[in-house]
Design an enzyme around this catalytic site. Structure first.
Site, PDB file in Angstrom:
ATOM      1  N   ASP A   1     -11.076  -0.707   9.972  1.00  8.82           N
ATOM      2  CA  ASP A   1     -10.079  -0.069   9.137  1.00  8.82           C
ATOM      3  C   ASP A   1      -8.678  -0.674   9.284  1.00  8.82           C
ATOM      4  OD1 ASP A   1     -10.389   2.037   7.375  1.00  8.82           O
ATOM      5  OD2 ASP A   1      -8.985   3.236   8.585  1.00  8.82           O
ATOM      6  N   LEU A   2      -8.296  -0.924  10.515  1.00  6.63           N
ATOM      7  CA  LEU A   2      -6.944  -1.438  10.774  1.00  6.63           C
ATOM      8  C   LEU A   2      -6.745  -2.792  10.085  1.00  6.63           C
ATOM      9  CD1 LEU A   2      -4.285  -1.040  12.498  1.00  6.63           C
ATOM     10  CD2 LEU A   2      -5.325  -2.628  14.090  1.00  6.63           C
TER      11      LEU A   2
ATOM     12  N   ARG B   1     -19.378  -8.071  13.286  1.00  7.40           N
ATOM     13  CA  ARG B   1     -20.782  -8.079  13.700  1.00  7.40           C
ATOM     14  C   ARG B   1     -21.717  -8.358  12.519  1.00  7.40           C
ATOM     15  NH1 ARG B   1     -23.036  -2.881  15.683  1.00  7.40           N
ATOM     16  NH2 ARG B   1     -21.162  -2.233  14.618  1.00  7.40           N
TER      17      ARG B   1
ATOM     18  N   HIS C   1       5.047   7.129  21.373  1.00  7.97           N
ATOM     19  CA  HIS C   1       6.106   7.086  20.367  1.00  7.97           C
ATOM     20  C   HIS C   1       7.361   7.850  20.813  1.00  7.97           C
ATOM     21  CE1 HIS C   1       2.833   5.525  18.149  1.00  7.97           C
ATOM     22  NE2 HIS C   1       2.350   6.660  17.692  1.00  7.97           N
TER      23      HIS C   1
HETATM   24  C1  BG6 Z   1      -0.463   7.527  15.425  1.00  8.15           C
HETATM   25  C2  BG6 Z   1      -1.234   8.735  15.842  1.00  8.15           C
HETATM   26  O1  BG6 Z   1      -0.116   6.758  16.535  1.00  8.15           O
HETATM   27  O2  BG6 Z   1       0.710   7.948  14.760  1.00  8.15           O
HETATM   28  C3  BG6 Z   1      -1.551   9.625  14.660  1.00  8.15           C
HETATM   29  O3  BG6 Z   1      -2.437   8.327  16.476  1.00  8.15           O
HETATM   30  C4  BG6 Z   1      -0.298   9.964  13.906  1.00  8.15           C
HETATM   31  O4  BG6 Z   1      -2.207  10.807  15.057  1.00  8.15           O
HETATM   32  C5  BG6 Z   1       0.468   8.708  13.593  1.00  8.15           C
HETATM   33  O5  BG6 Z   1      -0.667  10.618  12.716  1.00  8.15           O
HETATM   34  C6  BG6 Z   1       1.789   9.041  12.989  1.00  8.15           C
HETATM   35  O6  BG6 Z   1       2.356   7.858  12.571  1.00  8.15           O
HETATM   36  P1  BG6 Z   1       3.293   7.803  11.301  1.00  8.15           P
HETATM   37  O7  BG6 Z   1       3.752   6.395  11.290  1.00  8.15           O
HETATM   38  O8  BG6 Z   1       2.454   8.189  10.136  1.00  8.15           O
HETATM   39  O9  BG6 Z   1       4.388   8.785  11.587  1.00  8.15           O
END
Ligand code: BG6
Length: 500
Positions: A24-25, A54, A252
């Site tokens: 996905d990423l 894979r 974060h």
């Molecule tokens: C991710 C978390 O790191 O940050 C998520 O795993 C979260 O759960 C997301 O929703 C929030 O990121 P953003 O950039 O959408 O505020």
């Protein structure tokens, strides 16, 4: 006479090896980021992406899949010329990265490509896979000699989460260190790729009006609020083990906090910046039993309404234990015990399924020691500086001024540079910046090990407390602003969560 053409790799030329290239990423973020880097002429001509997956498919099939992904997720519409350039850089390599014996073949494959592609022997290993495979891949890289044979730079990029506590993070780090030195490890925290997060240092260190009053003599309190309307969605298998503390706070929020509270770095070199951020984490107040009891509130969402739509309780979401004790919300009051910040509370909250999706850093300045302009029933508003991280992006400043009436009333003026940019998430845009920095060798926007270590030391003790107490979950309605105790946490200090 035949002359051999000389190969001159660009500074950023490299072979970029993506583990998890069908995931996905890669589809949602990385490929669109590459596309826009090509479009902005930020990728060199000599650049090869080895996409490892894979599944059995040809390079041409893989390219077509990526074209659909870019068409869907890129911020720019697809221009066939740009796509053509990028697609020529992509090659698919079928390989199960759990097969440690297969890495020798992969090494040979990379060398063959390097001989043809003039990438200067530079390699980036990007681990876009589930965290449980990080160590396996790093072991494979070592076993196959992939890192020993880099003749240029050799970097390893790790997505979050980096461990699930201090112990597992240390173990993971030690495994990676056996293969890559710290300076070559890029631990991603996508919040650091966001514009306003990068703007914190600029605002503070290029404006005399802010930096000269950025301390406990002038600031009453600072609030960091990251709220989401989204629920756990389809990620319960991960989130059940994580909760808001591991998902948002350990990474974060503590990264934002350290940028807001750090001392000015000696220069803009990445180590100078990271040194100052790390000192903030080292100065955090002790997580004592008293602190835990009085300064931390956990929450878990109940059913409720978001934008008029009924949504289920966390415990009723797919793959969630019906008796789950995982927190989907946390609020804290913390102090930083140093000369600049002693006595200033930092109020923090983050949660899922809340009334708004918003990211804000709010700085409330102290009131003046004496109020001259006082009128009955009218309280003078405090000076506020708000950094809107998302979905609005910009700076808000509130100050008092006289209104244009004969009554000489004092009214708050609200200056706002924000514009509404709905998608500031872990967007391809944030990844463009991060990938570009990886290629340039600038790790300022990535977390250094000692930062991660300090962050886990803080988070672990709070998480242990959550596991120990029997919180009454669920305790907030989806669509609300969290449990009542989170409101009490700040109101008992005579303050409130500020919403502009
Ligand atoms: C991710 C978390 O790191 O940050 C998520 O795993 C979260 O759960 C997301 O929703 C929030 O990121 P953003 O950039 O959408 O505020």
């Amino acid at each position: 006479m035949k002359t051999e053409s000389v190969c001159v790799p660009g500074k950023l030329s490299s072979v970029f090896i993506i583990f998890g290239a069908t995931g996905d990423l890669t589809r949602r973020k990385l490929m669109s980021a590459f596309y826009n880097l090509v479009s902005d002429s930020l990728l060199p001509d000599n650049f090869v992406i080895i996409a490892i997956g894979r599944r059995d498919k040809t390079t041409e099939q893989y390219r077509q899949e990526m074209l659909s992904a870019i068409t869907k997720y890129s911020r720019n519409p697809v221009d066939p010329k740009i796509w053509n350039k990028l697609s020529q850089m992509i090659t698919y390599y079928q390989f199960d990265f759990k097969d440690l014996d297969g890495y020798t073949e992969l090494a040979k494959h990379i060398q063959t490509i390097e001989k043809k592609s003039c990438t200067g022997g530079n390699r980036v290993f990007y681990l876009a896979v589930a965290p449980l495979y990080f160590e396996t891949i790093v072991k494979g890289i070592k076993k196959g000699g992939l890192s020993d044979t880099c003749s240029g730079f050799c970097r390893c990029v790790i997505e979050k989460p980096f461990g699930k506590d201090l112990q597992t993070a240390t173990q993971l780090n030690n495994s990676i260190l056996q293969v890559f030195p710290e300076k070559n490890i890029y631990r991603i925290d996508h919040y650091l790729g966001k514009d306003m997060i990068q703007n914190i240092m600029v605002l503070r260190f290029s404006n005399a009006v802010f930096e000269s009053i950025w301390d406990n003599k002038h600031i009453d309190n600072i609030q960091i609020s990251l709220t989401e309307e989204l629920g756990v969605g389809s990620r319960a298998n991960y989130y059940e083990q994580s909760g808001a503390m591991r998902d948002m706070f350990q990474n974060h929020i503590l990264q934002i906090l350290s940028l807001v509270a750090m001392e000015p770095p000696a220069n803009l070199q990445m180590e100078s910046i990271r040194n100052e951020k790390q000192k903030v984490l080292q100065s955090m107040e002790e997580i004592s039993p008293d602190f835990l009891q009085n300064n931390v509130v956990f929450g878990q969402y109940d059913e409720g309404e978001i934008k008029g739509n009924k949504v289920p309780a966390y415990r009723d979401e797919e793959n969630v234990n019906p008796a789950s004790r995982t927190e989907t919300f946390v609020a804290l009051k913390m102090h930083i015990n140093n000369f600049r910040w002693a006595g200033v509370p930092f109020y923090i909250r983050t949660g899922k399924r809340m009334g708004t999706t918003s990211g804000e850093i709010i700085v409330q300045f102290k009131d003046l020691p004496h109020t001259l302009y006082y009128k009955e029933n009218r309280v003078q508003q405090p000076n506020l500086l708000i950094l809107h991280i998302q979905p609005k992006v910009g700076v808000f400043f509130q100050f008092n001024t006289k209104d244009f009436t004969p009554h000489n009333d004092i009214v708050p003026a609200k200056m706002d540079t924000s514009s509404f940019i709905p998608d500031q998430g872990n967007t391809p845009e944030a990844y463009e910046r991060l990938i570009y920095d990886i290629l340039r060798g600038d790790a300022s926007l990535f977390s250094r090990w000692d930062e991660v270590e300090s962050a886990w030391s803080i988070a672990d003790r709070i998480i242990a407390y959550r596991e120990h107490i029997k919180a009454h979950f669920p305790n907030y309605k989806a669509g609300s602003m969290g449990p009542e105790r989170a409101t009490e946490l700040i109101e008992k200090d005579g303050r409130h969560w500020i919403k502009i």
